[in-house]
Structures are given as structure tokens and as C-alpha cells.
Design a protein around this motif. Structure first.
Motif, PDB file in Angstrom:
ATOM      1  N   GLN A   1       0.833  -1.207   0.000  1.00 24.11           N
ATOM      2  CA  GLN A   1       0.000   0.000   0.000  1.00 24.11           C
ATOM      3  C   GLN A   1       0.865   1.253   0.000  1.00 24.11           C
ATOM      4  O   GLN A   1       0.591   2.212  -0.725  1.00 24.11           O
TER       5      GLN A   1
ATOM      6  N   SER B   1       2.357   1.909  -3.381  1.00 30.53           N
ATOM      7  CA  SER B   1       1.354   2.484  -4.278  1.00 30.53           C
ATOM      8  C   SER B   1       1.161   3.973  -3.992  1.00 30.53           C
ATOM      9  O   SER B   1       1.051   4.800  -4.920  1.00 30.53           O
ATOM     10  N   GLU B   2       1.119   4.323  -2.712  1.00 28.21           N
ATOM     11  CA  GLU B   2       0.983   5.733  -2.336  1.00 28.21           C
ATOM     12  C   GLU B   2       2.170   6.549  -2.826  1.00 28.21           C
ATOM     13  O   GLU B   2       2.004   7.656  -3.346  1.00 28.21           O
TER      14      GLU B   2
ATOM     15  N   SER C   1       1.088   5.149   4.995  1.00 26.32           N
ATOM     16  CA  SER C   1       1.025   3.867   5.702  1.00 26.32           C
ATOM     17  C   SER C   1       2.393   3.520   6.283  1.00 26.32           C
ATOM     18  O   SER C   1       3.438   3.759   5.662  1.00 26.32           O
TER      19      SER C   1
END
Length: 220
Positions: free
Chosen positions: A61, A64-65, A130
Motif C-alpha cells: 500500500q 502504491s501511495e 502507511s
């Protein structure tokens, strides 16, 4: 609130998986040595597995961010006018007039264009990305906390009471975690509690039956 809910669910995983393991072993033998060995092994394996799974998931995650942020920076550097128009249109979609949306977009772009686009367009904040290690640690701690309950419940009572005490302790803990998770999610309490109680009871019944059959076949 999100971390608290994840912690409750992680603890629930620790309760159910460890309870199923020790009750299954207790179906074959109620000797403390095998129960302690199986319970500790299950606790450690489960905590490591939960932490690793959470780390991998949250790392993906975060990657991806980071990719989205890098893409947004590149677009702002190469297409500033198009990005400004896009930001203004996003504020128009939120209900602002065209003139007000344009003014807001220009002021936010002058202050911090990346933060403005990340917030409105992607719902991201560079300061709040995250955190894989934090997620892994929280997951491991939550699982371990939940797993300790059935482990202690099966070890502390006298041999003839180990299974019934464990079953009662686990069902009580599942009812509590179900109620807490429902409250945190603003959902009805009774269905959440019933689901956990039925699931936990079925898991312990299944593992106890397997343990009894295998133990009997092995002459334990």
C-alpha cells in the motif's frame, strides 16, 4: 479508531486460532506439557504470520501511495496549468462556484500544490502515509494478547476442567471482542457477537473432535 478496530480484530484472531489449537490437543491429551508446547508454538507462529502478512500488505500500500505522489509531482512540474484547472474542477464538484473554486485552487497551489492535489484528488497526506513496521508490530501484539487467554485458560485449571474452562473463557472473550468491534464500527452488536460465538464454538468443536480421533488412534 482504525488502529483500535484492527487491534480488536487481531486479538480475536489470536483467541480463535490458539483456542482451536489447544482444545484440539486437549482432545488427545490434557497433559500440561503437550498443551504448553502446542499453545506457545501456535502463539509464536501466529504472531509472526500476522506481523509478516500485515507488513507485506501495508508495504504494498505504501509503495502504491509513493508511486501516486511521484506521478502527481511530475504532472505538476510538466503540466501546471492543466493541474490547476483540474484542481479547480474538483472543488466545483464539491459545490463551489466556478469563480470560488478557481480562487481556492490558485491559493492552495501557491501555498503547496502537491499537498493540495494529494488531499482533494487522492485523499493522501505525505505526513500520514502507511507505516509497515507499525502495522506489523501492532498486529503481532494484538494477536499475542488474544492468544494468551486460551493458553492460560487451558494450563491453569486442573486437568479435568481444562477443556470446559477454556471453552467458557474463549466464548466470553469472543462475545466481548464482538461487542467492542461492533461499537467501533457503529453496527448492531448482537449479530456481531452471535457470529463470533458460533464461529468460535464450531472451531473448537471441530478441533476437539479431530484431536480426540487422532489421539484415540495414536493411543494417547
Amino acid at each position: 479508531m482504525g488502529w483500535l478496530r484492527a487491534g480488536v480484530l487481531g486479538a480475536n484472531d489470536g483467541i480463535v486460532s490458539t483456542a482451536g489449537l489447544v482444545v484440539g490437543v486437549a482432545g488427545a491429551t490434557v497433559d500440561r506439557g503437550p498443551l504448553l508446547t502446542a499453545g506457545l508454538a501456535g502463539l509464536v507462529a501466529g504472531a509472526v504470520s500476522m506481523a509478516l502478512g500485515e507488513y507485506v500488505s501495508v508495504s504494498t500500500q505504501r509503495d502504491s501511495e509513493a508511486a501516486l505522489i511521484a506521478k502527481e509531482r511530475q504532472e505538476l512540474a510538466t503540466q501546471p496549468e492543466e493541474e490547476l484547472a483540474e484542481l479547480a474542477s474538483l472543488y466545483e464538484e464539491k459545490g463551489l462556484s466556478a469563480a470560488t473554486a478557481r480562487q481556492v485552487a490558485e491559493e492552495l497551489t501557491a501555498h503547496d500544490p502537491v499537498a493540495a492535489h494529494l488531499d482533494v484528488e487522492l485523499g493522501l497526506d505525505e505526513e500520514e502515509l502507511s507505516r509497515p513496521w507499525q502495522a506489523a508490530g501492532a498486529s503481532a501484539v494484538a494477536f499475542t494478547t488474544g492468544a494468551l487467554l486460551p493458553l492460560l485458560a487451558v494450563l491453569l485449571p486442573p486437568p479435568e476442567l481444562r477443556v470446559p474452562v477454556t471453552v467458557l473463557a474463549v466464548l466470553a472473550a469472543l462475545a466481548l471482542t464482538g461487542a467492542v468491534s461492533a461499537r467501533l464500527g457503529a453496527s448492531p452488536v448482537r449479530p456481531a457477537v452471535v457470529r463470533l460465538l458460533v464461529g468460535g464454538a464450531l472451531a473448537m468443536a471441530a478441533t476437539f473432535a479431530v484431536g480426540s480421533l487422532v489421539g484415540g488412534a495414536a493411543g494417547l
